[in-house]
Design an enzyme around this catalytic site. Structure first.
Site, PDB file in Angstrom:
ATOM      1  CG  ASP A 148      10.678 -62.219  80.481  1.00 26.30           C
ATOM      2  OD1 ASP A 148      11.015 -61.023  80.399  1.00 26.30           O
ATOM      3  OD2 ASP A 148      10.304 -62.901  79.518  1.00 26.30           O
ATOM      4  CG  HIS A 171      11.162 -51.786  81.313  1.00 21.68           C
ATOM      5  ND1 HIS A 171       9.891 -51.763  80.797  1.00 21.68           N
ATOM      6  CD2 HIS A 171      11.514 -50.489  81.495  1.00 21.68           C
ATOM      7  CE1 HIS A 171       9.491 -50.505  80.660  1.00 21.68           C
ATOM      8  NE2 HIS A 171      10.467 -49.717  81.069  1.00 21.68           N
TER       9      HIS A 171
HETATM   10  C1  GDG Z   1      11.461 -56.185  78.452  1.00 21.53           C
HETATM   11  C2  GDG Z   1      11.588 -57.179  79.617  1.00 21.53           C
HETATM   12  C3  GDG Z   1       9.189 -56.756  80.192  1.00 21.53           C
HETATM   13  C4  GDG Z   1       7.985 -59.899  69.841  1.00 21.53           C
HETATM   14  N1  GDG Z   1       8.196 -60.380  68.600  1.00 21.53           N
HETATM   15  C5  GDG Z   1       7.556 -59.549  67.756  1.00 21.53           C
HETATM   16  C6  GDG Z   1       6.938 -58.544  68.507  1.00 21.53           C
HETATM   17  N2  GDG Z   1       7.211 -58.781  69.790  1.00 21.53           N
HETATM   18  C7  GDG Z   1       6.711 -57.945  70.903  1.00 21.53           C
HETATM   19  C8  GDG Z   1       5.782 -58.723  71.806  1.00 21.53           C
HETATM   20  C9  GDG Z   1       5.859 -57.894  73.085  1.00 21.53           C
HETATM   21  C10 GDG Z   1       7.294 -57.368  73.047  1.00 21.53           C
HETATM   22  O1  GDG Z   1       7.758 -57.491  71.710  1.00 21.53           O
HETATM   23  C11 GDG Z   1       8.220 -58.187  73.928  1.00 21.53           C
HETATM   24  O2  GDG Z   1       7.953 -57.847  75.259  1.00 21.53           O
HETATM   25  P1  GDG Z   1       8.323 -58.829  76.449  1.00 21.53           P
HETATM   26  O3  GDG Z   1       7.750 -58.254  77.683  1.00 21.53           O
HETATM   27  O4  GDG Z   1       7.766 -60.185  76.167  1.00 21.53           O
HETATM   28  O5  GDG Z   1       9.907 -58.968  76.491  1.00 21.53           O
HETATM   29  P2  GDG Z   1      11.207 -57.981  76.302  1.00 21.53           P
HETATM   30  O6  GDG Z   1      11.347 -57.508  74.915  1.00 21.53           O
HETATM   31  O7  GDG Z   1      12.352 -58.767  76.814  1.00 21.53           O
HETATM   32  O8  GDG Z   1      10.903 -56.718  77.251  1.00 21.53           O
HETATM   33  C12 GDG Z   1      10.239 -57.837  79.903  1.00 21.53           C
HETATM   34  C13 GDG Z   1       9.183 -55.701  79.094  1.00 21.53           C
HETATM   35  O9  GDG Z   1      10.497 -55.164  78.894  1.00 21.53           O
HETATM   36  C14 GDG Z   1       8.252 -54.551  79.443  1.00 21.53           C
HETATM   37  O10 GDG Z   1       8.540 -54.009  80.686  1.00 21.53           O
HETATM   38  O11 GDG Z   1       7.921 -57.384  80.233  1.00 21.53           O
HETATM   39  O12 GDG Z   1      10.339 -58.693  81.010  1.00 21.53           O
HETATM   40  O13 GDG Z   1      12.572 -58.170  79.318  1.00 21.53           O
HETATM   41  O14 GDG Z   1       4.978 -56.807  73.052  1.00 21.53           O
HETATM   42  O15 GDG Z   1       4.491 -58.816  71.237  1.00 21.53           O
HETATM   43  N3  GDG Z   1       6.186 -57.549  67.974  1.00 21.53           N
HETATM   44  C15 GDG Z   1       6.041 -57.545  66.618  1.00 21.53           C
HETATM   45  N4  GDG Z   1       6.636 -58.496  65.824  1.00 21.53           N
HETATM   46  C16 GDG Z   1       7.381 -59.521  66.331  1.00 21.53           C
HETATM   47  O16 GDG Z   1       7.870 -60.383  65.590  1.00 21.53           O
HETATM   48  N5  GDG Z   1       5.308 -56.584  66.054  1.00 21.53           N
END
Ligand code: GDG
Length: 478
Positions: A382, A158
């Site tokens: 990222d 990821h």
């Molecule tokens: C890893 C990789 C890759 C965030 N704050 C809250 C909340 N979130 C949710 C977001 C989003 C998820 O968490 C974060 O996903 P990301 O993709 O932005 O980043 P990582 O957590 O670092 O994920 C990344 C991912 O895996 C998938 O393959 O894209 O590059 O690092 O869905 O909305 N959700 C809630 N409350 C919050 O305060 N409910």
């Protein structure tokens, strides 16, 4: 149809798979529900050795078994907090300066992978397909193979895969790549990540790399990886592919619109008193570029005084991994910088940065995205960044906001309607903010439509189905 076994560091709870935790849990669970099978991993609990060894705990939900084990304090410290999050995470995000390497943590990482693999053995049936997720579990297939498992095993990374020279800063880099070669299919978020892995195999492991690329794909149905690779290294043959993770955009659009008139949105609107809103949401992590983002916003207020008092940045950043030292440092720095900038530009009725260090409900977040004029997503590195995709999906098609996106997010390769910025260039980011704040409606709509088309073309279901169909088509290991 073969059963599916999903292995990830954390297993979603049955409730989370119903939508509250976000797309990934829902997407993976969708495949499990269809094929039937097992979701296996750590429960998130730190427990005594006796309790850990008694696992896995099984919870049945239709055709899916949730199988979880607890970790002892020592295993948690070495495998999770240590090698996974204080060595692999920073190095894979090009932050060697924040990484440490401890031999005993690496030994613990391998030991826990072997222990987890051993715990799973009893649940595997001969035709099951096994899909392992992320950097915590690099040696997992090797451990299963050691126990005689001959099933097809795929791995999806990821996070970014670093260039060979950066990977080499981890002393056992060769063992890690050798472990990866025990999988039958390796999936990466972007072409750059796949290429970095191929470069390591070709140059450092003296393996054979065949890039079949798009040409090969024309003979196939559309649901296969865009850049297939074939690797021969360390006495094994395997495939690689690019599978860009997505979201379900129409579901997000619908929920964001449904929540639009809820009290929290009305309260926010009232408190903004007509000011423009910039929204950022990230796990509190140094890879997300939060401090750099605050500095660029500060430059906007400094160099374009007409925006002072007219625009508010809301940064939601729920803390994660707060027992890893570098996460305490970033939190302190962020609080300090938000305080300093607010001290400089606040008025009696105006606070430029609202920094909220807490978790919000998923659909609440989407409705806040819809209310804002800019989605400000500027990670330093990222794998993909799902927030960027969620931001686009949540917009009102008649009056969409603008996505300001880092070139170092995997999502930048797809979202050509975003204003792309370099997160190390504060002046460039502040110019992009200004451009987005003043962008005419027609241009905003055109950019939104371009992005939305990309999201629909490659949604979470496409990502999942492509990976699983490629994995099902690799030859069964002998
Ligand atoms: C890893 C990789 C890759 C965030 N704050 C809250 C909340 N979130 C949710 C977001 C989003 C998820 O968490 C974060 O996903 P990301 O993709 O932005 O980043 P990582 O957590 O670092 O994920 C990344 C991912 O895996 C998938 O393959 O894209 O590059 O690092 O869905 O909305 N959700 C809630 N409350 C919050 O305060 N409910």
């Amino acid at each position: 149809m073969a059963r599916l076994i999903v292995v990830s560091n954390r297993v979603a709870t049955p409730t989370e798979t119903k939508g509250s935790a976000g797309g990934l849990a829902v997407g993976v669970f969708g495949a499990l529900k269809d094929a039937g099978g097992v979701w296996f991993g750590w429960s998130g609990d730190v427990v005594s050795e006796t309790v850990a060894n008694a696992g896995p705990t099984l919870v049945q939900e239709g055709a899916v078994t949730f199988a979880t084990v607890g970790l002892t304090k020592k295993d948690y410290d070495q495998y999770y907090r240590g090698f996974s999050n204080a060595t692999l995470w920073p190095v894979f995000h090009y932050r060697n300066d924040l990484a440490r390497y401890e031999r005993d943590e690496y030994a613990g990482y391998r030991r826990v992978n072997a222990w987890l693999a051993h715990k799973l053995i009893k649940l595997i049936e001969p035709d099951d397909i096994i899909w392992v997720h992320d950097y915590h579990l690099i040696p997992f297939a090797e451990a299963l193979r050691g126990e005689g498992v001959r099933n097809r095993i795929g791995f999806f990374l990821h996070i970014p895969f670093p260039s060979p020279q950066v990977l080499q800063t981890i002393p056992p880099h060769d063992e890690l790549v050798k472990s990866l070669c025990c999988y039958d299919l390796l999936g990466f978020q972007t072409r750059n990540d796949q290429q970095a892995f191929h470069d390591y195999v070709a140059r450092e492991a003296h393996g054979v790399v065949r890039e079949l690329g798009l040409k090969h794909r024309q003979d196939k149905q559309d649901n296969h990886s865009e850049h297939e690779g074939e690797i021969e290294a360390y006495g094994r043959k395997l495939r690689t592919g690019v599978y860009r993770i997505g979201v379900f955009p129409d579901e997000i659009a619908e929920q964001a619109a449904r929540y639009e008139s809820r009290q929290h949105v009305l309260d926010l609107k009232q408190s903004l008193e007509g000011r423009k809103l910039i929204m950022s949401v990230d796990r509190l992590d140094y890879s997300k570029g939060l401090v750099e983002r605050f500095h660029a916003f500060e430059q906007l207020l400094e160099h374009s005084p007409e925006w002072r008092g007219k625009v508010t940045l809301v940064q939601i950043a729920p803390p994660t991994r707060s027992d890893v030292a570098s996460y305490k440092v970033i939190r302190e720095e962020l609080e300090r910088e938000a305080g300093r900038i607010n001290g400089r530009y606040s008025g009696l009725d105006y606070t430029p940065i609202r920094y909220l260090s807490q978790q919000y409900d998923r659909w609440k977040l989407m409705s806040l995205f819809r209310e804002s004029q800019i989605g400000y997503v500027t990670p330093l590195h990222d794998g993909m960044n799902l927030v960027a995709k969620e931001y686009v999906a949540a917009q009102n098609p008649d009056d969409p906001g603008v996505l300001v996106l880092s070139i170092f997010a995997g999502a930048a390769a797809e979202l050509s309607g975003a204003l792309l910025v370099n997160p190390h260039d504060a002046a460039g980011m502040s110019e992009a903010l200004e451009r987005a704040l003043s962008m005419p409606l027609a241009e905003r709509k055109a950019r939104y439509e371009t992005n939305m088309e990309a999201l629909r073309h490659n949604d979470l279901g496409v990502w999942r189905d492509r990976f699983l169909s490629d994995l099902a088509s690799v030859p069964q290991p002998r």
